[in-house]
Design a protein around this motif. Sequence first.
Motif, PDB file in Angstrom:
ATOM      1  N   ARG A 198       0.826  -1.196   0.000  1.00 21.13           N
ATOM      2  CA  ARG A 198       0.000   0.000   0.000  1.00 21.13           C
ATOM      3  C   ARG A 198       0.869   1.259   0.000  1.00 21.13           C
ATOM      4  NH1 ARG A 198      -2.801  -3.560  -1.156  1.00 21.13           N
ATOM      5  NH2 ARG A 198      -4.882  -4.120  -0.319  1.00 21.13           N
ATOM      6  N   ASP A 199       2.010   1.169  -0.679  1.00 21.04           N
ATOM      7  CA  ASP A 199       2.950   2.293  -0.684  1.00 21.04           C
ATOM      8  C   ASP A 199       3.144   2.901  -2.066  1.00 21.04           C
ATOM      9  OD1 ASP A 199       4.237   0.132  -1.816  1.00 21.04           O
ATOM     10  OD2 ASP A 199       6.047   0.278  -0.592  1.00 21.04           O
ATOM     11  N   ASP A 200       2.191   2.662  -2.981  1.00 21.46           N
ATOM     12  CA  ASP A 200       2.340   3.213  -4.325  1.00 21.46           C
ATOM     13  C   ASP A 200       2.371   4.742  -4.264  1.00 21.46           C
ATOM     14  OD1 ASP A 200       2.171   2.657  -7.368  1.00 21.46           O
ATOM     15  OD2 ASP A 200       0.652   4.209  -7.028  1.00 21.46           O
ATOM     16  N   PRO A 201       3.353   5.397  -4.942  1.00 16.62           N
ATOM     17  CA  PRO A 201       3.470   6.858  -4.859  1.00 16.62           C
ATOM     18  C   PRO A 201       2.235   7.611  -5.352  1.00 16.62           C
ATOM     19  CG  PRO A 201       5.490   5.904  -5.722  1.00 16.62           C
ATOM     20  CD  PRO A 201       4.481   4.796  -5.670  1.00 16.62           C
ATOM     21  N   LEU A 202       1.559   7.061  -6.357  1.00 13.69           N
ATOM     22  CA  LEU A 202       0.372   7.721  -6.884  1.00 13.69           C
ATOM     23  C   LEU A 202      -0.871   7.372  -6.069  1.00 13.69           C
ATOM     24  CD1 LEU A 202      -1.360   9.242  -8.982  1.00 13.69           C
ATOM     25  CD2 LEU A 202      -1.327   7.144 -10.367  1.00 13.69           C
ATOM     26  N   LEU A 203      -1.225   6.102  -6.074  1.00 15.41           N
ATOM     27  CA  LEU A 203      -2.507   5.669  -5.512  1.00 15.41           C
ATOM     28  C   LEU A 203      -2.533   5.712  -3.993  1.00 15.41           C
ATOM     29  CD1 LEU A 203      -2.934   2.576  -7.851  1.00 15.41           C
ATOM     30  CD2 LEU A 203      -3.980   4.836  -8.136  1.00 15.41           C
ATOM     31  N   GLY A 204      -1.382   5.523  -3.367  1.00 20.07           N
ATOM     32  CA  GLY A 204      -1.340   5.507  -1.920  1.00 20.07           C
ATOM     33  C   GLY A 204      -0.951   6.835  -1.301  1.00 20.07           C
ATOM     34  N   GLN A 205       0.068   7.479  -1.858  1.00 26.24           N
ATOM     35  CA  GLN A 205       0.663   8.620  -1.168  1.00 26.24           C
ATOM     36  C   GLN A 205       0.143   9.981  -1.604  1.00 26.24           C
ATOM     37  OE1 GLN A 205       4.971   8.590  -0.662  1.00 26.24           O
ATOM     38  NE2 GLN A 205       5.030   6.416  -1.108  1.00 26.24           N
ATOM     39  N   THR A 206      -0.130  10.178  -2.902  1.00 24.92           N
ATOM     40  CA  THR A 206      -0.304  11.551  -3.375  1.00 24.92           C
ATOM     41  C   THR A 206      -1.647  11.881  -4.016  1.00 24.92           C
ATOM     42  OG1 THR A 206       0.660  11.071  -5.560  1.00 24.92           O
ATOM     43  CG2 THR A 206       2.173  11.719  -3.805  1.00 24.92           C
ATOM     44  N   ILE A 207      -2.431  10.891  -4.422  1.00 24.83           N
ATOM     45  CA  ILE A 207      -3.585  11.204  -5.261  1.00 24.83           C
ATOM     46  C   ILE A 207      -4.602  12.110  -4.562  1.00 24.83           C
ATOM     47  CG2 ILE A 207      -4.823   9.067  -4.665  1.00 24.83           C
ATOM     48  CD1 ILE A 207      -5.880   9.106  -7.601  1.00 24.83           C
ATOM     49  N   VAL A 208      -4.871  11.864  -3.291  1.00 24.88           N
ATOM     50  CA  VAL A 208      -5.863  12.682  -2.594  1.00 24.88           C
ATOM     51  C   VAL A 208      -5.305  14.071  -2.302  1.00 24.88           C
ATOM     52  CG1 VAL A 208      -7.218  12.935  -0.481  1.00 24.88           C
ATOM     53  CG2 VAL A 208      -7.082  10.708  -1.620  1.00 24.88           C
ATOM     54  N   GLY A 209      -4.130  14.137  -1.715  1.00 26.90           N
ATOM     55  CA  GLY A 209      -3.551  15.432  -1.376  1.00 26.90           C
ATOM     56  C   GLY A 209      -3.362  16.334  -2.581  1.00 26.90           C
ATOM     57  N   THR A 210      -2.958  15.747  -3.707  1.00 30.46           N
ATOM     58  CA  THR A 210      -2.705  16.538  -4.908  1.00 30.46           C
ATOM     59  C   THR A 210      -3.994  17.031  -5.542  1.00 30.46           C
ATOM     60  OG1 THR A 210      -0.665  15.311  -5.348  1.00 30.46           O
ATOM     61  CG2 THR A 210      -1.645  16.500  -7.193  1.00 30.46           C
ATOM     62  N   THR A 211      -4.939  16.129  -5.777  1.00 32.88           N
ATOM     63  CA  THR A 211      -6.151  16.508  -6.497  1.00 32.88           C
ATOM     64  C   THR A 211      -7.094  17.358  -5.654  1.00 32.88           C
ATOM     65  OG1 THR A 211      -7.247  14.432  -5.866  1.00 32.88           O
ATOM     66  CG2 THR A 211      -6.061  14.472  -7.968  1.00 32.88           C
ATOM     67  N   HIS A 212      -6.999  17.272  -4.326  1.00 34.28           N
ATOM     68  CA  HIS A 212      -7.890  18.020  -3.444  1.00 34.28           C
ATOM     69  C   HIS A 212      -7.314  19.377  -3.026  1.00 34.28           C
ATOM     70  CE1 HIS A 212     -10.709  14.596  -2.025  1.00 34.28           C
ATOM     71  NE2 HIS A 212     -10.108  14.230  -3.133  1.00 34.28           N
ATOM     72  N   HIS A 213      -6.109  19.673  -3.431  1.00 36.28           N
ATOM     73  CA  HIS A 213      -5.429  20.875  -2.944  1.00 36.28           C
ATOM     74  C   HIS A 213      -6.110  22.151  -3.424  1.00 36.28           C
ATOM     75  CE1 HIS A 213      -2.173  23.198  -1.287  1.00 36.28           C
ATOM     76  NE2 HIS A 213      -2.016  23.819  -2.437  1.00 36.28           N
ATOM     77  N   GLU A 214      -6.261  23.100  -2.510  1.00 35.42           N
ATOM     78  CA  GLU A 214      -6.870  24.394  -2.827  1.00 35.42           C
ATOM     79  C   GLU A 214      -5.760  25.427  -3.020  1.00 35.42           C
ATOM     80  OE1 GLU A 214     -10.134  25.184  -3.040  1.00 35.42           O
ATOM     81  OE2 GLU A 214     -11.240  23.600  -1.968  1.00 35.42           O
ATOM     82  N   PHE A 215      -5.760  26.110  -4.165  1.00 35.23           N
ATOM     83  CA  PHE A 215      -4.749  27.122  -4.435  1.00 35.23           C
ATOM     84  C   PHE A 215      -5.109  28.455  -3.777  1.00 35.23           C
ATOM     85  CE2 PHE A 215      -4.311  24.539  -8.448  1.00 35.23           C
ATOM     86  CZ  PHE A 215      -3.082  23.993  -8.118  1.00 35.23           C
ATOM     87  N   ASP A 216      -4.084  29.207  -3.411  1.00 36.31           N
ATOM     88  CA  ASP A 216      -4.252  30.580  -2.934  1.00 36.31           C
ATOM     89  C   ASP A 216      -4.127  31.491  -4.156  1.00 36.31           C
ATOM     90  OD1 ASP A 216      -4.100  33.119  -1.862  1.00 36.31           O
ATOM     91  OD2 ASP A 216      -2.750  32.559  -0.228  1.00 36.31           O
ATOM     92  N   PHE A 217      -5.237  31.727  -4.831  1.00 38.73           N
ATOM     93  CA  PHE A 217      -5.186  32.490  -6.076  1.00 38.73           C
ATOM     94  C   PHE A 217      -4.826  33.952  -5.848  1.00 38.73           C
ATOM     95  CE2 PHE A 217      -7.575  28.838  -7.710  1.00 38.73           C
ATOM     96  CZ  PHE A 217      -6.894  28.618  -8.894  1.00 38.73           C
ATOM     97  N   ASP A 218      -5.175  34.512  -4.704  1.00 44.38           N
ATOM     98  CA  ASP A 218      -4.766  35.882  -4.422  1.00 44.38           C
ATOM     99  C   ASP A 218      -3.241  35.980  -4.384  1.00 44.38           C
ATOM    100  OD1 ASP A 218      -7.355  36.821  -4.284  1.00 44.38           O
ATOM    101  OD2 ASP A 218      -7.512  36.563  -2.109  1.00 44.38           O
ATOM    102  N   ALA A 219      -2.598  35.029  -3.715  1.00 48.82           N
ATOM    103  CA  ALA A 219      -1.138  35.029  -3.638  1.00 48.82           C
ATOM    104  C   ALA A 219      -0.513  34.780  -5.002  1.00 48.82           C
ATOM    105  CB  ALA A 219      -0.665  33.966  -2.640  1.00 48.82           C
TER     106      ALA A 219
END
Length: 290
Positions: A198-219
């Motif tokens: 369960r250590d796949d870099p895409l499916l385990g580690q990063t997919i949720v954090g990356t796709t759910h990230h909210e940008f600071d568009f003002d910055a």
Amino acid sequence: MSEPKTQTLGVPGAALHYDIWEAANGSGEPKLLMIGLPMGAEGFTTLAGHFPDRAIVTYDPRGVGRSERTDDAKESNPVQHAEDLRRLISALGDEPVEIFASSGGAVVGLELVARHPEQVQTLVAHEPPSAPVLPDREEALAATTDIHATYERDGFGPAMGKFLALTMLKGPIPSDFPERPPMDPAMFGLPTEDDGRRDDPLLGQTIVGTTHHEFDFDALRAASTRIVIGAGTESEGELANRAAYAVAERLGTQAVVFPSHHGGFVGGESGWKGEPEAFAVTLREVLAER
């Protein structure tokens, strides 16, 4: 190009491995970083070869390839990766740098610029897979959450089957995506049996954090960095492509169209070959406009 020099940088929770290609003729241009997520350094070998006049830096993000984690965390997020990148750029010296960032790397690059614009002269962010900027954000967020949950429950093959179904989908994400059966992983030469990992870099580690990230568009709009958003000609309608246009609109700019697909810069070292020569021409033109 000459062989790269590999170095290691210790950061909290990981040891980052990065590669430096020296410029063939000392052009005096800023260092050009090529970054992805979960793609590591090897994915940029072909593209780097089209820039022999530039000092190129590639790296494996934490938990990817050679950059092993030293903590017990099972997931990572763009803020954490942006901080890793900040430390890497500081270690390189000669700020500011230029960055070509692909996919999840584009999310990280945008987060870095929002926090530390002084480090980056130009950021070319190619198809950041950002679900929150889409009109169908709730469906997109649910789809990526479901892929991660499928991986935790059933393993790599079924989760990758769902991931491929999502990335190949043109247009809005249907609300019933999580209930749909995954594509048969065997169709793509992927394993069907759960190996227990369960250590796949895409499916385990990063997919949720990356796709759910909210940008600071003002910055981002206030940043001194020149930000260019890229979108592929062949990926029109796909989640990351639609997100690219949405991010560009929020920034008040126009997306630049690049040849080929989401990984259009990838060469023959991958089964997902794009048009790296044409891609490099467009990237060079974009960088020259600064």
